[in-house]
Every structure is written in C-alpha cells, then in structure tokens.
Motif scaffolding. Structure first.
Motif, PDB file in Angstrom:
ATOM      1  N   HIS A  96       3.186   5.317   4.403  1.00 40.56           N
ATOM      2  CA  HIS A  96       2.231   4.398   5.047  1.00 40.56           C
ATOM      3  C   HIS A  96       1.439   5.155   6.102  1.00 40.56           C
ATOM      4  O   HIS A  96       1.934   5.428   7.196  1.00 40.56           O
ATOM      5  CB  HIS A  96       2.945   3.191   5.666  1.00 40.56           C
ATOM      6  N   HIS A  98      -2.790   6.215   7.551  1.00 37.49           N
ATOM      7  CA  HIS A  98      -4.225   5.912   7.503  1.00 37.49           C
ATOM      8  C   HIS A  98      -4.941   7.246   7.662  1.00 37.49           C
ATOM      9  O   HIS A  98      -5.162   7.716   8.776  1.00 37.49           O
ATOM     10  CB  HIS A  98      -4.594   4.910   8.586  1.00 37.49           C
ATOM     11  N   LYS A 313      -4.039  -3.288  -1.008  1.00 40.61           N
ATOM     12  CA  LYS A 313      -3.368  -3.522   0.281  1.00 40.61           C
ATOM     13  C   LYS A 313      -3.850  -4.845   0.868  1.00 40.61           C
ATOM     14  O   LYS A 313      -5.048  -5.051   1.055  1.00 40.61           O
ATOM     15  CB  LYS A 313      -3.697  -2.369   1.246  1.00 40.61           C
ATOM     16  N   HIS A 402       5.997  -2.550   6.403  1.00 37.09           N
ATOM     17  CA  HIS A 402       6.639  -2.830   7.696  1.00 37.09           C
ATOM     18  C   HIS A 402       7.943  -3.614   7.537  1.00 37.09           C
ATOM     19  O   HIS A 402       8.980  -3.143   7.962  1.00 37.09           O
ATOM     20  CB  HIS A 402       5.691  -3.496   8.704  1.00 37.09           C
ATOM     21  N   ASP A 465       2.746   5.114   9.645  1.00 41.40           N
ATOM     22  CA  ASP A 465       1.618   4.268  10.062  1.00 41.40           C
ATOM     23  C   ASP A 465       0.652   5.010  10.989  1.00 41.40           C
ATOM     24  O   ASP A 465      -0.069   4.391  11.751  1.00 41.40           O
ATOM     25  CB  ASP A 465       2.106   2.974  10.718  1.00 41.40           C
TER      26      ASP A 465
HETATM   27 ZN   LIG Z   1      -0.891   0.538   8.764  1.00 42.61          ZN
END
Ligand SMILES: [Zn+2]
Length: 571
Positions: A96, A98, A313, A402, A465
């Motif tokens: 996960h 970005h 997503k 998450h 994340d």
């Molecule tokens: Zn995220």
C-alpha cells in the motif's frame, strides 16, 4: 519391423548419454550473475536458508551452497559478487503505497522527521530563501506528535519566515495542512468564513482568527489555488519516487489509487527504461476512471512483468486521527461516530461488474463500521454473481486496505470470504499515541489485530501507506515485530500479543504481498524460476535485537536480475 529397429537404436543412444553423464558432471549454462557468501533467507519453507544465488535472464536459476554455485560461474559471462555475509531476503514489496506522492514529497519539501517547531521552521525557511517572490511553497510530512509542546504550527509561525510567498504544508497523514497568511488571503479566508462540510478551518480562540490549520476538506479551499504540476514535474516526481523506493529496498510497490494520467506517464517511462521498480496499479473508483478499467480490462505483466493494472481502489471512510473513520459506536473522546463516504448503491453495482470481469477491488476501511460495511458489500456481490457469470472462477482476492479497527465478530469473515487484509504496521505504532483515547480500551481488542487475523486463516499484505508514513521497509518490519514506537514505547492495553514473528513479518512484505497481487508464482520467495528480485541488507534482521532493525540499511536492490541500487560497490 522398421519401428522396432528405430526403437532399439534410440535406446542405445540414450544409454550412451547416460553412461557419459556418470563420468562428466552435467554442464550448466553460466549464469548472468552469481551472488555468494550471503546470508540468504528465502521465505521458502522447503529451503529456508542458502549461501548463494545464481541468476539468468532475470530469473533465479539456482539457490544453495557456495560450492554448488561454482558451476554457474564463468570467467566469460558471470558477474560474481561476494556479498561478504550480507543478509539477502526476497525482493521486498510494499502492498500500500502512493508512488507519485512519495515523489512529490521528495521534489517539494520533505518535512519527515522534523523534531521540533524550530527545526520545522528552519527547513521551510531554507526553501523560502531559494524561492522567487510569490512562488508557492508546498511540502509534506511534518507531524507534531513529538514536538514540545505538542501543538500544531500556526500561520503566525510561518509568517515570520515566509511573509511574501504562499505556503501550504501537509501534515504527514494528509488529513490536515498548515498555511500562512498570504495563502489564506489568496483563498479569501477570514474569521467569517464558515468551515465546509467534512472539514474545519481551525481558529485561534483568543484572537478569533483562522490560525492557519485546515482539516480534511477545508484544505481544498487553499490547495485549489496551487498551480497543478506540469507533465514534466509529474514525470520528475515519478523518477524521484523510483530512486527513493529502490534505494530503500522496495522491489515492487502497489499503488493505492491513481488516475489514467499517471498510467500514461508510467508507461512512457518504462518504455524509455527509466523506471526500475515494479508497479502494481489500482485505479480510483467508483467513477469514470474505474469504468474505463472495467471496459478495457486488466493489463497484466507489461514491460517484462514490471507493470500491472488490474485493481480498483475505493475509499469508504476517513482516518482515525481526524475522527473521520466510521465507527459502530461513538468516539470515546468525541460526540460522533465518523462517516461513510459512499452509499451502497454507488459501490455494489461496480463490485458486481468487477467480479464478472476479473477486476480486483481494494477498499480503504479504517473504522469497525466501515470494515463491516465493506465486508457486507463484498459478500452481497459474491452472492449476487454466481460462478457461471464470472470470467475467472478462482477466488477474486479482494482486499481491505488498513482494516484497522475490527469488531471481533467480523474478524473470521475475512477468511470465510477470502478477503485479504492489507495492513500498515507503522500506522499502529504512530496511532498508539492517540488511538486509546479515541477508541477506549475495549475497542483496542480488534485494533491492528495482526496475529488474530493470521490465526483466523488469512495472509496479511504488508504496506506503509507512504507518504502518509515514511515508507521504509525497516520501519515497517520493526513495527510489525515490536509493536512499539521507534523509541520502544508502547502504552498500556496496546495488545503486545498481536505483534507478529519475524518470519511472519518477512512474509507480509514478500510472499503475502505477492499473493495479494496474484504474483506468488513469480516472486515473493527466493527459489528457482522466480523473478530475480532481491533486497540485500546490512544486518541480519531475523536475528539482531529489535532496536537494531531500525539501524539496518538496504545495501543493494536487485529487480529482475538487474542491480538497480548498489551501496556495496564493485570489488
Ligand atoms: Zn493510502
């Protein structure tokens, strides 16, 4: 008759071959590269340890002892690297991430790790001093948790160092930003401006003025004035993200929610051989972007397996820190229970179409209500779309991103439905400073419940994340096995029994992350025929004391047999 003669002569030939084989060792083709004298953890239960690895055409051809690796060495073609005892693990993957966000954080102003307000302001001032008058100063990554006092920075702090440039600095979690007075004026925000739905313009109580902190949707009032990145800037961000990610040891990152503009750029950069990392892309949905993926279908294994686009997503609630996570009961410290960001009828038809067309779905869900809701919606889709209507009858491997706060009754539903929890250990060790007051002690039983989930029969895909967190494999590995913050602190009731073993932590970032991407046959362990993806580390993270994991560095990264980062240097 003729047939029989032919049969006899073939048998004689094979006997001769067999005989000569017993005299001479069978020749193997020399490898492209041989790593030896290494401390190899394969994550393959059938052969957990090794000393040497040989690679040919981007794949692993041998795993075993130094002595047996000898036959793959050749003066002509093999590049033999003595790793002098360095630790090798399967190429680590972040489930996960970005990717462009990490790049923009590098490109703009990276405020990770600022230890105090003064430190933060010094970093911003250095950037302001280089800027043209009026140019926007943007940055990300600060967090006040460890500042003394533990307070948000204000517009007045920023005005002292940036009187003439608009400034917009995003908090690490992305759910807040601090801006200066110039930025507020450009957005025409003053003491009479009302907070928008889903956001807050924070005010200084004494002065009755906006203090510069904007939460959640209020950020857009200012950020919409920031000129958007040009194509060249976007490209530069992607290249910076590639460099940072590979130098930390990531061999693949799974990008949680992008648009087609990024896919186009990424394809261009792979075509030019400028991107080294593997990317597993999820397209944002529901909406036009997701519809395009459903129409056009998944794209799997492009550019020699570097790029896959097969996932949608969705995000159905906010975050715990800003009280946007959707809970079944009210927050312990607030008279609200958060909010869901989509209604069933906006999401379920898309889920059913995705199931028919073999598109994977991953959904951001933090609160226990958000998790229960998305499990319900997934289950509805699974029931509504019988196997006969699906292009692929294998389990769809849908994910929940998450899966932070779970009602204990929902935990067994992951295994039952075949849903993969995709979790970020660093969130738990950051959140431990405020989650108990947000949730109260009782609800912590289902919070970040890694070991309970694993025992229930699922695998956990591990991620960071980033840029919400720093996005470093060693921080994630440490957080998973220690379940304490980076200083070794963990509060009362933080359920140490939910931490994972080192073997489990390694799997979260290797085999289990690859399973969540349908790639467990290609990578995730070190064994013959798999892609030659390796992360090489300065210390033995399976043995050293916990605190030393954080000091461990990536010294080499290998992707598809190519050394893409090398801090060892050729000897
Ligand atoms: Zn995220």
């Amino acid at each position: 008759m003729k047939t029989l003669a032919l049969f006899v002569s073939v048998s004689v030939l094979s006997c001769a071959a067999l005989l000569s084989g017993t005299i001479q060792t069978p020749q193997v083709e020399p490898a492209d590269i041989v790593f030896k004298n290494a401390n190899v953890y394969t994550a393959n239960d059938a052969q957990p340890k090794a000393e040497a690895i040989a690679i040919k055409y981007g794949r692993i051809v041998f795993v075993g002892s130094n002595a047996d690796a000898k036959k793959y060495e050749s003066k002509k073609s093999a590049n033999v690297r003595d790793l002098k005892g360095a630790t090798v693990v399967p190429g680590m993957a972040d489930a996960h991430y970005h990717f462009s966000g990490v790049g923009f954080r590098e490109m703009n102003l990276n405020l990770e790790g600022t230890v105090s307000l003064d430190d933060f302001l010094a970093k911003v001032k250095a950037r302001v001093d280089k800027a043209k008058p009026g140019e926007w100063i943007t940055g990300r990554g600060w967090i006040e948790t460890f500042w003394k006092p533990q307070a948000f920075p204000t517009r007045w702090d920023l005005d002292k160092i940036a009187p003439a440039n608009p400034v917009f600095l995003t908090r690490a979690d992305g759910h807040g930003a601090v801006v200066n007075s110039v930025a507020l004026q450009l957005a025409k925000i003053d003491k009479n401006t009302e907070s928008p739905f889903g956001g807050e313009i924070m005010q200084d109580k004494q002065r009755g003025e906006p203090n510069g902190m904007l939460l959640d949707r209020a950020q857009a009032l200012v950020s919409r004035n920031i000129p958007s990145a040009t194509k060249a800037e976007f490209e530069q961000a992607l290249l910076l993200a590639d460099k940072r990610s590979t130098s930390l040891g990531w061999t693949q990152v799974q990008d949680a929610g992008v648009g087609w503009d990024q896919i186009e750029l990424v394809k261009k950069l792979y075509g030019e051989q400028k991107l080294k990392i593997r990317l597993y892309e999820a397209i944002r949905g529901p909406g036009a972007d997701a519809q395009r993926l459903l129409r056009e279908g998944a794209q799997i294994g492009l550019y020699d397996g570097k790029l896959t686009i097969r996932t949608i997503k969705v995000s159905i609630d906010g975050a715990l820190g800003s009280k946007g996570a959707a809970l079944l009961d009210n927050y312990a410290d607030h008279d609200t229970n958060g909010f869901l960001t989509f209604k069933e009828e906006q999401v379920v038809p898309m889920l059913e179409e995705a199931l028919k067309k073999t598109i994977q779905v991953e959904t951001h869900a933090i609160g226990d209500r958000a998790n229960r809701t998305i499990l319900d919606w997934y289950e509805t889709a699974f029931n509504d779309v019988p196997m006969i209507l699906r292009m692929d009858r294998n389990p769809p491997r849908w994910r929940i991103e998450h899966a932070q706060i779970l009602s204990p009754t929902d935990i067994p539903r992951f295994a039952k439905l075949g849903v993969i929890p995709s979790m970020q250990p660093s969130h738990a060790i950051g959140d431990l400073h405020f989650a108990p007051s947000r949730l109260g002690m009782k609800r912590l039983e289902g919070a970040y419940a890694w070991q309970t989930l694993i025992k229930s029969g699922v695998v956990i895909a591990g991620g960071s994340d980033a840029p919400v967190e720093r996005g470093e494999p060693m921080i994630e590995f440490y957080a998973a096995v220690a379940r304490k913050d980076q200083k070794g602190f963990s509060g009362e009731g933080w359920h140490p029994e939910e931490k994972v073993t080192r073997e489990q932590a390694l799997k979260m970032f290797t085999t289990w992350a690859s399973y969540a991407a349908f790639e467990e046959k290609q990578r995730g362990t070190i064994e013959p025929n798999k892609w030659a993806d390796l992360t090489i580390l300065s210390a033995d993270i399976m043995q050293i004391p916990e605190a030393e994991i954080l000091k461990t560095k990536c010294v080499m990264t290998v992707i598809g047999g190519e050394i893409v980062f090398d801090a060892i240097g050729k000897k």
